[in-house]
Design a protein around this motif. Structure first.
Motif, PDB file in Angstrom:
ATOM      1  N   ARG A  75       0.868  -1.158   0.000  1.00 29.83           N
ATOM      2  CA  ARG A  75       0.000   0.000   0.000  1.00 29.83           C
ATOM      3  C   ARG A  75       0.907   1.210   0.000  1.00 29.83           C
ATOM      4  O   ARG A  75       1.857   1.270   0.785  1.00 29.83           O
ATOM      5  CB  ARG A  75      -0.722  -0.025   1.324  1.00 29.83           C
ATOM      6  CG  ARG A  75      -1.980   0.635   1.426  1.00 29.83           C
ATOM      7  CD  ARG A  75      -2.646  -0.060   2.608  1.00 29.83           C
ATOM      8  NE  ARG A  75      -3.986  -0.354   2.256  1.00 29.83           N
ATOM      9  CZ  ARG A  75      -4.963   0.507   2.506  1.00 29.83           C
ATOM     10  NH1 ARG A  75      -4.704   1.643   3.086  1.00 29.83           N
ATOM     11  NH2 ARG A  75      -6.176   0.213   2.168  1.00 29.83           N
ATOM     12  N   ALA A  82       6.219   3.111   0.330  1.00 29.26           N
ATOM     13  CA  ALA A  82       5.463   1.865   0.221  1.00 29.26           C
ATOM     14  C   ALA A  82       5.480   1.130   1.556  1.00 29.26           C
ATOM     15  O   ALA A  82       6.499   1.057   2.231  1.00 29.26           O
ATOM     16  CB  ALA A  82       6.058   0.988  -0.867  1.00 29.26           C
ATOM     17  N   ARG A  83       4.336   0.593   1.906  1.00 31.91           N
ATOM     18  CA  ARG A  83       4.216  -0.130   3.154  1.00 31.91           C
ATOM     19  C   ARG A  83       3.678  -1.523   2.871  1.00 31.91           C
ATOM     20  O   ARG A  83       2.676  -1.654   2.162  1.00 31.91           O
ATOM     21  CB  ARG A  83       3.236   0.625   4.058  1.00 31.91           C
ATOM     22  CG  ARG A  83       3.097   0.068   5.441  1.00 31.91           C
ATOM     23  CD  ARG A  83       4.204   0.616   6.307  1.00 31.91           C
ATOM     24  NE  ARG A  83       4.606  -0.315   7.330  1.00 31.91           N
ATOM     25  CZ  ARG A  83       4.234  -0.236   8.602  1.00 31.91           C
ATOM     26  NH1 ARG A  83       3.471   0.729   9.001  1.00 31.91           N
ATOM     27  NH2 ARG A  83       4.641  -1.116   9.469  1.00 31.91           N
ATOM     28  N   ILE A  84       4.335  -2.546   3.373  1.00 35.11           N
ATOM     29  CA  ILE A  84       3.832  -3.905   3.195  1.00 35.11           C
ATOM     30  C   ILE A  84       2.878  -4.215   4.337  1.00 35.11           C
ATOM     31  O   ILE A  84       3.282  -4.242   5.497  1.00 35.11           O
ATOM     32  CB  ILE A  84       4.999  -4.908   3.170  1.00 35.11           C
ATOM     33  CG1 ILE A  84       5.917  -4.601   1.979  1.00 35.11           C
ATOM     34  CG2 ILE A  84       4.477  -6.335   3.085  1.00 35.11           C
ATOM     35  CD1 ILE A  84       7.113  -5.514   1.862  1.00 35.11           C
ATOM     36  N   VAL A  85       1.611  -4.433   4.019  1.00 36.61           N
ATOM     37  CA  VAL A  85       0.632  -4.619   5.092  1.00 36.61           C
ATOM     38  C   VAL A  85       0.486  -6.076   5.521  1.00 36.61           C
ATOM     39  O   VAL A  85       0.112  -6.355   6.650  1.00 36.61           O
ATOM     40  CB  VAL A  85      -0.751  -4.042   4.737  1.00 36.61           C
ATOM     41  CG1 VAL A  85      -0.689  -2.532   4.664  1.00 36.61           C
ATOM     42  CG2 VAL A  85      -1.265  -4.606   3.444  1.00 36.61           C
ATOM     43  N   ARG A  86       0.800  -7.009   4.615  1.00 33.79           N
ATOM     44  CA  ARG A  86       0.712  -8.420   4.968  1.00 33.79           C
ATOM     45  C   ARG A  86       1.464  -9.259   3.965  1.00 33.79           C
ATOM     46  O   ARG A  86       1.724  -8.822   2.845  1.00 33.79           O
ATOM     47  CB  ARG A  86      -0.744  -8.895   4.969  1.00 33.79           C
ATOM     48  CG  ARG A  86      -1.325  -9.102   6.343  1.00 33.79           C
ATOM     49  CD  ARG A  86      -2.805  -9.306   6.257  1.00 33.79           C
ATOM     50  NE  ARG A  86      -3.482  -8.266   5.504  1.00 33.79           N
ATOM     51  CZ  ARG A  86      -4.546  -8.473   4.741  1.00 33.79           C
ATOM     52  NH1 ARG A  86      -5.032  -9.687   4.632  1.00 33.79           N
ATOM     53  NH2 ARG A  86      -5.129  -7.475   4.113  1.00 33.79           N
ATOM     54  N   CYS A 106      -5.235  -2.930  -2.507  1.00 34.74           N
ATOM     55  CA  CYS A 106      -3.808  -2.676  -2.518  1.00 34.74           C
ATOM     56  C   CYS A 106      -3.137  -3.543  -3.567  1.00 34.74           C
ATOM     57  O   CYS A 106      -3.775  -4.395  -4.189  1.00 34.74           O
ATOM     58  CB  CYS A 106      -3.193  -2.892  -1.132  1.00 34.74           C
ATOM     59  SG  CYS A 106      -3.692  -4.379  -0.311  1.00 34.74           S
ATOM     60  N   ALA A 149      -4.390  -9.437   9.625  1.00 36.30           N
ATOM     61  CA  ALA A 149      -4.076  -8.008   9.583  1.00 36.30           C
ATOM     62  C   ALA A 149      -3.818  -7.483  10.988  1.00 36.30           C
ATOM     63  O   ALA A 149      -2.853  -6.753  11.225  1.00 36.30           O
ATOM     64  CB  ALA A 149      -5.216  -7.235   8.933  1.00 36.30           C
ATOM     65  N   ASP A 150      -4.664  -7.875  11.931  1.00 29.32           N
ATOM     66  CA  ASP A 150      -4.500  -7.413  13.302  1.00 29.32           C
ATOM     67  C   ASP A 150      -3.229  -7.982  13.918  1.00 29.32           C
ATOM     68  O   ASP A 150      -2.503  -7.289  14.632  1.00 29.32           O
ATOM     69  CB  ASP A 150      -5.721  -7.807  14.145  1.00 29.32           C
ATOM     70  CG  ASP A 150      -6.948  -6.983  13.770  1.00 29.32           C
ATOM     71  OD1 ASP A 150      -6.790  -5.947  13.103  1.00 29.32           O
ATOM     72  OD2 ASP A 150      -8.058  -7.381  14.159  1.00 29.32           O
ATOM     73  N   TRP A 152      -0.516  -8.828  12.355  1.00 34.69           N
ATOM     74  CA  TRP A 152       0.581  -8.124  11.727  1.00 34.69           C
ATOM     75  C   TRP A 152       0.867  -6.829  12.472  1.00 34.69           C
ATOM     76  O   TRP A 152       2.004  -6.496  12.794  1.00 34.69           O
ATOM     77  CB  TRP A 152       0.216  -7.856  10.270  1.00 34.69           C
ATOM     78  CG  TRP A 152       1.402  -7.639   9.411  1.00 34.69           C
ATOM     79  CD1 TRP A 152       1.960  -6.433   9.109  1.00 34.69           C
ATOM     80  CD2 TRP A 152       2.196  -8.636   8.772  1.00 34.69           C
ATOM     81  NE1 TRP A 152       3.044  -6.636   8.311  1.00 34.69           N
ATOM     82  CE2 TRP A 152       3.214  -7.959   8.084  1.00 34.69           C
ATOM     83  CE3 TRP A 152       2.129 -10.023   8.712  1.00 34.69           C
ATOM     84  CZ2 TRP A 152       4.178  -8.638   7.338  1.00 34.69           C
ATOM     85  CZ3 TRP A 152       3.093 -10.687   7.970  1.00 34.69           C
ATOM     86  CH2 TRP A 152       4.101 -10.007   7.300  1.00 34.69           C
ATOM     87  N   LEU A 153      -0.218  -6.108  12.772  1.00 36.73           N
ATOM     88  CA  LEU A 153      -0.080  -4.836  13.480  1.00 36.73           C
ATOM     89  C   LEU A 153       0.435  -5.048  14.894  1.00 36.73           C
ATOM     90  O   LEU A 153       1.355  -4.369  15.340  1.00 36.73           O
ATOM     91  CB  LEU A 153      -1.437  -4.119  13.517  1.00 36.73           C
ATOM     92  CG  LEU A 153      -1.498  -2.773  14.233  1.00 36.73           C
ATOM     93  CD1 LEU A 153      -0.625  -1.750  13.540  1.00 36.73           C
ATOM     94  CD2 LEU A 153      -2.917  -2.268  14.319  1.00 36.73           C
TER      95      LEU A 153
ATOM     96  N   VAL B  85      -5.972  -1.845  18.168  1.00 36.24           N
ATOM     97  CA  VAL B  85      -5.819  -2.142  16.743  1.00 36.24           C
ATOM     98  C   VAL B  85      -6.749  -1.321  15.857  1.00 36.24           C
ATOM     99  O   VAL B  85      -6.450  -1.113  14.687  1.00 36.24           O
ATOM    100  CB  VAL B  85      -6.000  -3.644  16.439  1.00 36.24           C
ATOM    101  CG1 VAL B  85      -4.853  -4.452  17.012  1.00 36.24           C
ATOM    102  CG2 VAL B  85      -7.309  -4.147  16.953  1.00 36.24           C
ATOM    103  N   LEU B 153      -2.915   0.521   9.940  1.00 38.86           N
ATOM    104  CA  LEU B 153      -1.498   0.164   9.897  1.00 38.86           C
ATOM    105  C   LEU B 153      -0.706   1.134   9.039  1.00 38.86           C
ATOM    106  O   LEU B 153       0.356   1.622   9.439  1.00 38.86           O
ATOM    107  CB  LEU B 153      -1.345  -1.257   9.337  1.00 38.86           C
ATOM    108  CG  LEU B 153       0.068  -1.809   9.202  1.00 38.86           C
ATOM    109  CD1 LEU B 153       0.729  -1.934  10.562  1.00 38.86           C
ATOM    110  CD2 LEU B 153       0.050  -3.153   8.514  1.00 38.86           C
TER     111      LEU B 153
END
Lengths: 233, 233
Positions: A75, A82-86, A106, A149-150, A152-153, B85, B153
């Motif tokens: 994203r 750039a950010r890798i979210v998962r 994304c 996702a959660d 990961w955060l 989160v 995130l």
DNA sequence: CGAGCGCTTGACCGGCGTCAACACCCGTGG
DNA sequence: CCACGGGTGTTGACGCCGGTCAAGCGCTCG
């Protein structure tokens, strides 16, 4: 980092009934009647490393099931980075959001060479209203994506650089050889952990020095987990 | 921070057909036949500030729709600290994951006094297989939750302390008065942004000094957005 | 009016970012 | 076969941001 390149190959049409990983995926418990309702062919596709499966905001034709390899969801933030979210692994569904909006939220890029099958939206829309079995599976996939996702955060974006790298090592264990873990380019790892690549490199080296990891190759991509307890602390 | 307290009140049974926010929520496009299939009453509930709607891992009886107020989703990390989160706003669904697993993945705590209605799992399971209208709505809610998680995130856990606080200010704008934004306790804000409460306090003060925000009360909870462009940079 | 809680502010220090040099792997071409 | 060059990973020096500890302030509510 090589810029986006569309580099895919059509491998044929799937025979979902006899899929090798069917018990992991959306069609796990469809019956013969359900399969009969699939009128559009489901394509098998191959993507090379660094190829984009789709880009952010792109109009969606289908949803992917990941059969082999790993895919990163990227994203771009407001300030351009750039950010890798998962990171997705075999059995995961790629681009679920297209079911609701017909667009991808994304960008999906292959981290390794990747094998996927693409299920057209029409097939899923039709089946999910007519088969409560698929409906339930879909719920599970949504739930799994959200939990991921959660996780990961909460796991990878919290605490010191050392802790983040250690957590990533644990998260990226090889399912078949649990004492081995696979890393990515230091830049990618930085985009996952919100660290600079130099910091990632330093912390990996430190974990090796402290006897928690042992290099498994010369490119810094594969490591043996020597001291798991150390990584957890 | 006050420890968990169950502090809720039953407000009555919902009349979903005439719900004031029906167009935002799951039952938006149900028809008379669908409503006829609801055999279990849907309760309206009130929770006081800091009350827990449910806790992590708890067995679920239903899913909540948030009617008024704000709710934080809290997850305790491996090393014991609490991580927020996401924050849910009116119209959002709380505890969707229970549809797939019948358990809640994280703790939900009221940030303000909160009004919700609780829809039993049985009702949703029955309706979602019999009504394609609800089915579609559910997809949208899942997709929204996932996008929200990714946004959280990418927007709030990236960049300098200043940027994070600025982004939070923009995200927490009042929908009715877009030039006002509402903050939380500095400790909660820290748990959202992965910052210490002192840092949050410092950065908020700095934004006020730089003329981007103006205090709207004396408790540090409400601020006027004076220079929106500055916050975006 | 006093106690207590949360917010603010200051001083100090350590961890991470920045910039830069260097090592290593690998593919290419002579 | 070796020389070269680019890409990636590693390591070092240094400075700044944000964490830590601590004191002080200003609400709010007994």
């Amino acid at each position: 980092m090589i810029p986006i390149q569309i580099d895919s190959a059509w491998k044929g049409t799937s025979d979902c009934r006899n899929c090798g990983i069917r018990d992991m995926v959306l069609f796990a418990d469809l019956n013969e009647q359900d399969f009969g309702a699939i009128h559009t062919p489901i394509d098998d596709l191959l993507f090379a490393t660094d190829a984009a499966l789709y880009t952010e905001g792109e109009k969606a034709v289908g949803v992917f099931t990941l059969r082999k390899g790993m895919v990163k969801l990227v994203r771009s933030t407001a300030d351009g980075r750039a950010r890798i979210v998962r990171v997705l692994k075999p059995g995961d569904v790629i681009g679920l959001e297209a079911l609701a909006t017909a667009r991808y939220d994304c960008e999906a890029i292959a981290l390794t060479s990747v094998s996927v099958c693409r299920i057209p939206l029409t097939v899923l829309h039709h089946l999910s209203t007519h088969s409560s079995r698929l409906h339930m599976r879909l719920m599970e996939k949504w739930q799994h994506a959200l939990k991921d996702a959660d996780d990961w955060l909460a796991d990878l974006n919290f605490g010191t650089a050392r802790q983040r790298v250690a957590r990533l090592a644990l998260k990226m264990r090889d399912p078949e050889q649990p004492n081995f873990t696979s890393f990515f380019s230091r830049e990618d790892m930085g985009a996952m952990l919100d660290l600079k690549l130099e910091t990632v490199s330093r912390e990996v080296s430190a974990l090796v020095r402290d006897g928690a990891l042992k290099p498994g190759d010369k490119q810094g991509r594969r490591y043996e987990i020597v001291n798991e307890a150390f990584l957890r602390a």
